[in-house]
Design a protein around this motif. Structure first.
Motif: not given
Ligand SMILES: N[C@@H](CCC(=O)N[C@@H](CS)C(=O)NCC(=O)O)C(=O)O
Length: 208
Positions: A52, A171, A38
């Motif tokens: 994502v 979660w 990512q």
């Molecule tokens: N506010 C965003 C939050 C997205 C989010 O936190 N995605 C996490 C997975 S649940 C992510 O991609 N984390 C990867 C990282 O932080 O490196 C949404 O609701 O789309």
């Protein structure tokens, strides 16, 4: 054709299940977050926040799971996943979707990623403990909302907000009090998981 960038069990779960509910053709592109994909330059070109999900639809590139859900529901009213403008249930649908993404989702993020909120390692445990306490309050709140009239957030009417809430319940799986310990939340999870679209999403993401 829609393209959804996803990683296992991430915030993509809700948009992914919504795509299955709609039943339109779409493409999935896996972003291996364990390998840090990512954060690659290629992915950052479509999502500068390195998170994502991201949805690509023609020339439209968008992120934020709740916004993607809203966009998809709006483009496919035939799927009946949300009350349309003018419907008396519309206000509460919007309320729940926004509340879920900026309140419950954020608190779950505190629980999972305490290091992203405070650098001092001594503060990690207290932050997590506070998140756990706040989550208990939030699950109790939703348990009450789903009790009467229930079984959905909009009462008898199923909507994409129920999909969103069910995504967030997963979660909480490593919390002392996971969401399914609250009976009316458990009933919602059971109903949403029984939907072929949600079950298919879980199968595609290889999660339980
Ligand atoms: N506010 C965003 C939050 C997205 C989010 O936190 N995605 C996490 C997975 S649940 C992510 O991609 N984390 C990867 C990282 O932080 O490196 C949404 O609701 O789309």
């Amino acid at each position: 054709m829609y393209t959804l960038y996803w990683s296992t069990g991430g915030a993509n779960m809700a948009p992914h299940a919504v795509l299955n509910e709609i039943g339109c053709p779409y493409k999935l592109v896996f972003v291996d977050s364990k390998k840090g994909e990512q954060r690659s330059a290629g992915y950052r070109a479509i999502n500068p926040h390195a998170r994502v999900p991201t949805l690509v639809h023609g020339k439209t590139v968008m992120y934020e799971a709740a916004a993607i859900v809203l966009y998809l529901c709006e483009r496919h009213p035939e799927a009946k996943l949300m009350p349309l403008p003018g419907d008396p249930d519309r206000a509460h649908f919007l309320q729940w979707l926004m509340h879920l993404t900026n309140t419950l989702q954020e608190e779950l993020s505190h629980w999972w990623h305490e290091e992203a909120y405070v650098e001092d390692r001594k503060c990690h445990a207290p932050l997590k403990a506070t998140a756990e306490k706040n989550l208990d309050r939030m699950w109790r709140f939703f348990d009450g909302v789903l009790a009467a009239p229930g079984p959905y957030l909009l009462g008898k009417r199923f909507s994409a907000a129920d999909i969103y809430l069910t995504m967030l319940t997963r979660w909480s799986r490593d919390c002392a009090m996971p969401a399914w310990r609250y009976p009316n939340v458990a009933r919602l999870i059971e109903r949403v998981k029984a939907r072929p679209a949600y079950a298919r999403m879980m199968e595609q993401e290889a999660i339980a």
